[in-house]
Design a protein around this motif. Structure first.
Motif, short mmCIF file in Angstrom:
data_model
loop_
_atom_site.label_atom_id
_atom_site.label_comp_id
_atom_site.label_asym_id
_atom_site.label_seq_id
_atom_site.Cartn_x
_atom_site.Cartn_y
_atom_site.Cartn_z
N UNK A 183 0.79 -1.23 0.00
CA UNK A 183 0.00 0.00 0.00
C UNK A 183 0.82 1.28 0.00
N UNK A 184 2.15 1.17 0.03
CA UNK A 184 2.97 2.36 0.23
C UNK A 184 2.57 3.50 -0.70
N UNK A 185 2.57 3.19 -2.00
CA UNK A 185 2.32 4.24 -2.98
C UNK A 185 0.92 4.82 -2.84
N UNK A 230 11.33 5.92 -3.62
CA UNK A 230 10.26 5.66 -2.67
C UNK A 230 9.34 4.53 -3.13
N UNK A 231 9.00 4.54 -4.42
CA UNK A 231 8.01 3.55 -4.89
C UNK A 231 8.64 2.36 -5.61
N UNK A 277 11.12 11.57 -10.79
CA UNK A 277 11.97 10.41 -11.08
C UNK A 277 12.51 9.86 -9.76
N UNK A 278 12.93 10.77 -8.89
CA UNK A 278 13.45 10.36 -7.59
C UNK A 278 12.38 9.61 -6.80
N UNK A 279 11.19 10.20 -6.70
CA UNK A 279 10.12 9.56 -5.91
C UNK A 279 9.76 8.20 -6.48
#
Lengths: 356, 537
Positions: A342-344, B227-228, B221-223
């Protein structure tokens, strides 16, 4: 005449270039003796630090040399490990936390390993045989003690933060770019849940109504907005449970007690893991390094270097930790698989709420 | 007409081309392929994803918008200073010229804290949450690009052209607009293109000062990557970024071909003069005062804070930097040594490759030369995340360079080459062909013609480029942070580390101050450097 002077200049340039190259190459390849000791590489994040001589002790004990490679943060490191899965750049990875663990496991970057010292680590921190817990830290709301000296008492729970008394006082980090920011969002999700009469989304709407400020990262929140550490006006910040002892430890003037304190409700526990990378030729040595990281010597060295709590429950904490660090009784946690799933979606929902 | 010299050309094109092919195009291609090709088939779905999301479409639009606005604003704000540095002689000029480069190398996290203090809720004016904060920060960072690139060229323009116009009755403004400005155009375009690319890929400024409202392709682009872990979407964004940058660069390079004018360049020492009369002095002092205030205030704030102690002012932070309880864990001198060593390597690489390439870009025409020019500039407009991870994917074989320390100067050189090329090309193009022809007619060999006619004029541009390369490397953070690098940090990395802990803010600023002083000193030293007797340009 000029030709010779030009030639000399050129010679000079070439000399500098050659010196630079030798200087650079010297950093990597120490001249080996007749017998080269086994060398392993550990990939870790930028916050990794140990006391002088600790890794040398490991080399003396085992004959294995450790080369440390640094990367930006857990997310960057995980990407690097995944991208080089077929031809790994390191033998051990340390510093992947529970918010990224599930992805690391599903990508198959780790080889199974169970350290003999794992029994000294509480069950709640363990995560199967692929990743070994090394340390943990709690992301908690910190407050500026001076701001709550007289009059308003400091908040005690996450719910208190929606009270108009604390209007415009809280600063948090963007979970899309900040690790404590993501941890705090997960804490609110774990605490308020996705269903029921008061969901995490509603909680965040209330925080927005109460003037929460969002910064890109911890540095801006703490050093630009938090009143205890900057000229900023916010007296509540998302930081770590170990931040108050760090304030005392790094203070240039001796302090009797930290200027900040921690709210123990709604903390999120981040656990950092080490793992052996698949495809390594040094699996046995890598296992020894992980054993060493769980040894009392290494575990006791961690708090003052990385401001985290050792995973082992049987080691002595340094006095500044014992005195000023808070360990919440009931930190929020979440199944790493659920976080991965679910992070995104959660971050996007959060962004919608906070942006409006 | 100048005949292409085949063997020389092959060498001049070949070395830069090999360098860029192996350390830029190949890693970039490898990471994009890995992200977008699954089971041997190109997957275009991520592009659909990008365009179907409002936030990503918004980021693309905002990237173009803010880069254009930042570029125009930087030109406007920095041009007067470029003029003053080019035309006037005054005390402390070389020191000041070295000092204006300092903002350019400072890590954005550091400058971010200064800007938030000055222009945030508790500052002089509260600009937080507005786009102005981003634009002003971009001007602050890129001020030196315009002053050095345009000022350097302007300083060699013959002032007699403008004086002749004045003599014929043109006003000061009219003489500038109709005579000087057209002659300056190549340098203006060069500086503009660099500022555009630099801000097109802006990351830290947007993140720290833009809040949740503003986002660029680079930030997305970083995110998406970090992160994802959505590499396909990140790769689609990187391709879009690349297409955007390439088309802007092609437009730029064709406009430059049409504008090249051969000029009689003159040594800058002859051109600059002591201010005469009240209006001269007024112009000079107000421009210098503005420059000092605009660039100096944030810097002074940072230095001031580094000197703050519990009870007043002192060197406590500097002292604790040197102790073992420091959060840095290495003596600061080690970070300084690393940064200098890498910067020397990056500068030598960038100047060698950049000057070779500049000869081709300046003197050859045709599609190949234009494409070559675009390729040289591309690294500046490519995402640091993409290049950093590209290295990891591509450079494992035949020699494993993925974790080698030589990768740092190489990565820095990629970013620095555009600066070297862009400062050199306008000067190279303006060298008069009739001078070369005359020399050749008198029996000089091509090498001798180049040494006696071209070299004196381009060596100054080369030094400006070298200064840039050095500064780029000293301050580089983006690409560095995405590499798996040796444990021993560079200065920006060490500063970043100190800014990530409670209780070490003053130490971080003390180290940032050391970086500032180091930058100013290096710039000063590089500007003093002379190639024998030809250095007077």
């Amino acid at each position: 005449m000029r030709i010779t002077s030009g030639a000399r200049r050129c010679g000079g340039l070439i000399l500098v270039l050659a010196l630079t190259l030798t200087a650079c190459s010297q950093d990597t390849s120490e001249p080996a003796n007749t017998q080269t000791p086994e060398q392993i590489t550990m990939l870790t994040h930028d916050a990794f630090a140990v006391s002088d001589g600790i890794l040398q002790d490991f080399t003396n004990e085992t004959g294995i040399e450790v080369q440390v490679l640094k990367s930006d943060d857990a997310g960057t490191m995980l990407n690097q490990a995944i991208l080089t899965k077929d031809n790994p750049i390191a033998d051990v990875v340390y510093g992947i936390d529970n918010t990224f663990l599930s992805r690391a496991l599903s990508e198959g970057i780790f080889e199974p390993y169970t350290s003999s010292s794992l029994s000294a680590v509480p069950e709640s921190l363990r995560a199967g045989d692929l990743a070994t817990p090394i340390d943990y830290g709690d992301v908690c709301i910190n407050y500026d003690k001076a701001a709550f000296d007289s009059g308003t008492p400091a908040p005690k729970t996450l719910q208190d933060l929606t009270d108009p008394v604390y209007n415009d006082m809280l600063v948090v980090e963007d979970p899309a770019t900040s690790s404590p920011g993501l941890a705090f969002l997960l804490a609110t999700i774990a605490k308020f849940g996705e269903t029921g009469d008061y969901t995490w989304q509603e909680y965040w709407r209330d925080l927005v109504a109460n003037g929460v400020k969002v910064d890109a990262g911890w540095t801006e929140a703490y050093y630009s907005d938090f009143s205890a550490a900057s000229e900023g006006t916010r007296s509540l910040v998302v930081s770590y449970a170990s931040s108050p002892p760090a304030e005392v430890y790094y203070s240039e003037v001796p302090l009797d007690e930290p200027p900040t304190a921690v709210i123990t409700d709604g903390c999120f526990r981040q656990v950092e893991y080490a793992g052996i990378l698949t495809g390594t030729d040094h699996a046995e040595a890598a296992g020894k390094l992980i054993d060493f990281m769980l040894s009392p010597e290494f575990q006791e060295d961690m708090p003052l270097n990385m401001f985290v709590f050792p995973a082992r429950s049987d080691v002595t904490l340094p006095s500044v930790f014992a005195e000023f660090a808070t360990v919440p009784d009931h930190p929020e946690t979440m199944d790493p698989a659920l976080i991965e799933q679910h992070r995104e979606e959660w971050i996007q929902q959060w962004t919608e709420i906070v942006r409006s | 007409m100048r005949r292409p010299q085949r063997i020389g050309d092959v060498f001049l094109v070949g070395v830069p081309l090999l360098f860029l092919a192996y350390f830029f195009a190949y890693p970039l291609g490898a990471i994009l392929t890995k992200s977008l090709v699954a089971n041997g088939r190109l997957d275009l779905a991520p592009f659909g994803d990008v365009f179907s999301r409002g936030t990503l479409r918004g980021a693309i639009w905002f990237t173009v918008w803010q880069a254009t606005a930042s570029m125009l604003l930087t030109m406007l704000v920095a041009l007067p200073a470029a003029y003053v540095f080019a035309r006037y002689r005054f005390r402390g000029k070389s020191l000041m010229r070295a000092a204006i480069t300092v903002p350019f190398v400072l890590p954005t996290v550091v400058v971010g804290t200064a800007f938030l203090a000055l222009l945030g809720p508790t500052g002089v004016v509260d600009l937080s949450g507005t786009v102005w904060l981003i634009l002003i920060a971009h001007v602050f960072f890129n001020f030196a690009v315009v002053v050095r690139t345009v000022g350097g060229f302007w300083g060699n323009l013959d002032p007699r052209l403008e004086e002749a116009a004045r003599m014929l009755g043109a006003s000061r403004w009219r003489a500038f607009r109709t005579v000087t400005l057209p002659l300056l155009r190549p340098a203006l375009a060069a500086a503009g293109s660099i500022v555009f690319l630099f801000t097109f890929t802006s990351f830290g400024v947007i993140l720290i000062l833009g809040g949740l409202r503003f986002s660029t392709i680079e930030v997305e682009i970083y995110r998406q990557t970090i992160t994802y872990l959505q590499l396909p979407i990140a790769a689609a964004l990187a391709v879009i970024q690349l297409i955007g940058v390439t088309s802007v660069l092609f437009a730029y390079s064709s406009s430059q071909r049409r504008q090249a004018i051969e000029l009689s360049l003159r040594p800058s020492e002859e051109v600059a003069r002591v201010p005469r009369g009240l209006s001269d002095r007024l112009v000079m002092s107000s421009v210098l005062a503005f420059t000092g205030l605009f660039l100096g205030t944030p810097l002074a704030l940072l230095v001031g804070r580094s000197l703050r102690t519990g009870s007043g002012f002192g060197l406590d932070a500097y002292r604790s930097l040197a102790t073992r309880t420091s959060a840095l864990f290495v003596p600061p001198i080690e970070a300084i040594r690393n940064s200098l060593l890498i910067a020397v390597g990056a500068t030598l690489l960038a100047v060698t490759v950049g000057m070779m390439a500049a000869v081709i870009v300046a003197h050859r025409t045709g599609l190949f030369s234009r494409a070559f020019d675009v390729l040289l500039m591309l690294p500046l407009g490519t995402s640091a995340v993409t290049i950093g991870f590209g290295f990891l994917v591509a450079l494992g074989k035949p020699i494993d360079l993925r974790t080698s320390p030589v990768l740092l100067p190489i990565a820095h050189a990629l970013v620095a080459i555009p600066f070297v090329v862009r400062t050199a090309v306008p000067v190279m193009r303006s060298v008069r062909q009739d001078l070369r022809d005359a020399a050749a007619m008198l029996g000089a060999t091509p090498a001798r013609v180049w040494r006696r006619i071209d070299l004196p004029m381009i060596s100054r541009a080369g030094l400006i480029g070298a200064g840039f390369a050095f500064a780029v490397s000293l301050g580089e953070f983006g690409a560095t942070s995405f590499l798996a690098r040796p444990a021993s940090p560079t200065l920006p990395i060490a500063i970043f580390r100190l800014l990530g802990r409670p209780g070490t803010f003053n130490e971080a600023l003390a180290l940032a101050t050391i970086l500032m002083v180091l930058t100013a000193l290096s710039m000063f030293a590089i500007e003093r450097f002379r190639f024998g007797e030809v250095g007077e340009f």
